[in-house]
Design a protein around this motif. Structure first.
Motif, mmCIF file in Angstrom:
data_model
loop_
_atom_site.group_PDB
_atom_site.id
_atom_site.type_symbol
_atom_site.label_atom_id
_atom_site.label_comp_id
_atom_site.label_asym_id
_atom_site.label_seq_id
_atom_site.Cartn_x
_atom_site.Cartn_y
_atom_site.Cartn_z
ATOM 1 N N ARG A 1 -5.264 -9.591 14.889
ATOM 2 C CA ARG A 1 -4.314 -8.594 14.392
ATOM 3 C C ARG A 1 -3.132 -9.358 13.833
ATOM 4 O O ARG A 1 -2.464 -10.110 14.552
ATOM 5 N N GLU B 1 -8.304 -3.679 7.837
ATOM 6 C CA GLU B 1 -8.143 -2.232 7.984
ATOM 7 C C GLU B 1 -6.743 -1.961 8.512
ATOM 8 O O GLU B 1 -6.269 -2.648 9.423
ATOM 9 N N HIS B 2 -6.090 -0.952 7.929
ATOM 10 C CA HIS B 2 -4.697 -0.663 8.237
ATOM 11 C C HIS B 2 -4.582 0.624 9.062
ATOM 12 O O HIS B 2 -5.249 1.612 8.772
ATOM 13 N N HIS B 3 -3.744 0.574 10.064
ATOM 14 C CA HIS B 3 -3.536 1.734 10.936
ATOM 15 C C HIS B 3 -2.205 2.407 10.630
ATOM 16 O O HIS B 3 -1.179 1.736 10.441
ATOM 17 N N ARG B 4 -2.252 3.737 10.619
ATOM 18 C CA ARG B 4 -1.033 4.535 10.502
ATOM 19 C C ARG B 4 -1.119 5.689 11.495
ATOM 20 O O ARG B 4 -2.202 6.243 11.700
ATOM 21 N N ARG C 1 1.117 -0.978 14.420
ATOM 22 C CA ARG C 1 0.584 -0.866 13.051
ATOM 23 C C ARG C 1 0.046 -2.183 12.515
ATOM 24 O O ARG C 1 -0.327 -2.261 11.348
ATOM 25 N N THR C 2 -0.007 -3.222 13.320
ATOM 26 C CA THR C 2 -0.500 -4.513 12.839
ATOM 27 C C THR C 2 -1.945 -4.376 12.375
ATOM 28 O O THR C 2 -2.789 -3.893 13.130
ATOM 29 N N PRO C 3 -2.268 -4.789 11.147
ATOM 30 C CA PRO C 3 -3.626 -4.599 10.637
ATOM 31 C C PRO C 3 -4.686 -5.309 11.473
ATOM 32 O O PRO C 3 -4.435 -6.362 12.078
ATOM 33 N N GLU D 1 -0.488 -7.389 0.356
ATOM 34 C CA GLU D 1 -1.236 -6.337 -0.337
ATOM 35 C C GLU D 1 -2.409 -6.894 -1.140
ATOM 36 O O GLU D 1 -3.538 -6.404 -1.047
ATOM 37 N N SER E 1 -5.237 -8.151 0.970
ATOM 38 C CA SER E 1 -6.037 -7.036 1.476
ATOM 39 C C SER E 1 -7.024 -6.556 0.417
ATOM 40 O O SER E 1 -8.204 -6.317 0.701
ATOM 41 N N ALA F 1 -2.995 -1.507 1.870
ATOM 42 C CA ALA F 1 -1.795 -1.969 2.570
ATOM 43 C C ALA F 1 -0.602 -1.055 2.314
ATOM 44 O O ALA F 1 0.192 -0.779 3.218
#
Length: 278
Positions: free
Chosen positions: A20, A220-223, A204-206, A25, A28, A155
C-alpha cells in the motif's frame, strides 16, 4: 512498447509483491493499461459467459440495466461507456437503439470487443483512451455510463468525473458502478466467515502490485462513500441516487469476493446516479 507481463498459472499477471503506497496518476494509468492487456484473456475466460456478448450487468450481484432502468430510455441517444472492457454493455445499448462510443484503456480488452462486434453484428464505436483526457467534444453525448469500469483504477476520480461532465450535454446523466467502499477493510474472500476487519475503511492509500523489480503493475484506489459524494458534487453533478444492489435471488455466480452468501450480509457494489444540471 513494454514487454508483456509474466503470467501466473491462472493466466493473470504474476504479482512479485503487494503493498500500500501512493502512486502518481500517470504511473497508475501505465500500470493498469499493461495489467489489463495481459489479463484480458484470463479475465474473459473466467467471466465472459456471465458478462454475455450483449448484456448490461451493473455488478456481480446480477442487477441488469434492463431491469433497473437507471439510464432511462436510450433509444436515439448518444451514449459514452467508460471502461467498456469487451463491451457487452455497449452492445446491449446498441441493441436498445443507442449510438454508442465505448472507451477502454486496454488494447487487449478492445481487441476482444472488436471480435464480438463482428460476431454479434452489434458494433459500438470502440476507442482506446484514458477517462482523464477524453478525446470527445464538449457537450457531445447525451448519457454516459461505467459498469465496474475505469473509476476504481483512476487516481484522480474528480478529474475523471469532470471530464465526463464536460462531454455530457446539459441535462445529461452519468451512471457508474464501483466496488462498494465498505468492502475495503475486509479480506478479498467470498466466504462470510472472513468478514473480519483487517484494515481501516478510512485508509485511502492505494493497493499496489509490483513485479520482481519493484515496478508497479497494478493499482486500485479506495474512496469512502463520502469521498464519492464529494467528488460527484465537486465535478458539477447532482447526485440523484445511490444504489446498493442486493444479490439477485437464485444467482450462484462467485466473482472474486462477491458471492451469494456474502452478498446476503454486506453490500458489494455502489451505483452512483449523477445528473448534470441544465
Amino acid at each position: 512498447m513494454p514487454a508483456p507481463l509474466p503470467l501466473a498459472s491462472d493466466g493473470y499477471p504474476l504479482a512479485g509483491g503487494v503493498e500500500r503506497r501512493a502512486v502518481a496518476e500517470q504511473e497508475s494509468v501505465r500500470a493498469n493499461r499493461g495489467w489489463w492487456d495481459a489479463a484480458a484473456p484470463a479475465y474473459l475466460a473466467e467471466h465472459g459467459a456471465d458478462l454475455g456478448d450483449a448484456d448490461f450487468l451493473w455488478g456481480p450481484e446480477g442487477l441488469r440495466e434492463s431491469e433497473a432502468g437507471l439510464l432511462g430510455d436510450v433509444a436515439g441517444r448518444r451514449v459514452l461507456e467508460v471502461g467498456c472492457g469487451s463491451a457487452p454493455c455497449a452492445r446491449w445499448l446498441v441493441s436498445a437503439g443507442a449510438q454508442v462510443v465505448a472507451l477502454d484503456l486496454s488494447a487487449g480488452m478492445l481487441a476482444r470487443a472488436a471480435e464480438l462486434n463482428g460476431t454479434t453484428g452489434l458494433a459500438p464505436t470502440l476507442l482506446q483512451a484514458d477517462v482523464g483526457a477524453l478525446p470527445l467534444a464538449s457537450g457531445s453525448v447525451d448519457l454516459a455510463c461505467s459498469a465496474f469500469g475505469g473509476l476504481p483504477f483512476v487516481a484522480d476520480a474528480r478529474g475523471a468525473l469532470r471530464e465526463v461532465a464536460r462531454v455530457l450535454r446539459p441535462g445529461g446523466r452519468f451512471v457508474a458502478s464501483v466496488n462498494h467502499p465498505l468492502r475495503w477493510p475486509f479480506p478479498d474472500s467470498p466466504d462470510p466467515a472472513d468478514l473480519t476487519v483487517v484494515g481501516s475503511y478510512f485508509d485511502r492509500t492505494p493497493y499496489v502490485e509490483t513485479d520482481g523489480a519493484g515496478t508497479v503493475v497494478y493499482v486500485e484506489h479506495h474512496r469512502t462513500v463520502g469521498d464519492w459524494v464529494r467528488d460527484v458534487v465537486g465535478a458539477g453533478f447532482v447526485l440523484t441516487d445511490l444504489v446498493e444492489p442486493e444479490w439477485t435471488p437464485g444467482r450462484t455466480e462467485t466473482w472474486g469476493q462477491w458471492s451469494a452468501a456474502r452478498g446476503a450480509l454486506v453490500p458489494g457494489t455502489l451505483v452512483l446516479v449523477c445528473d448534470l444540471p441544465g
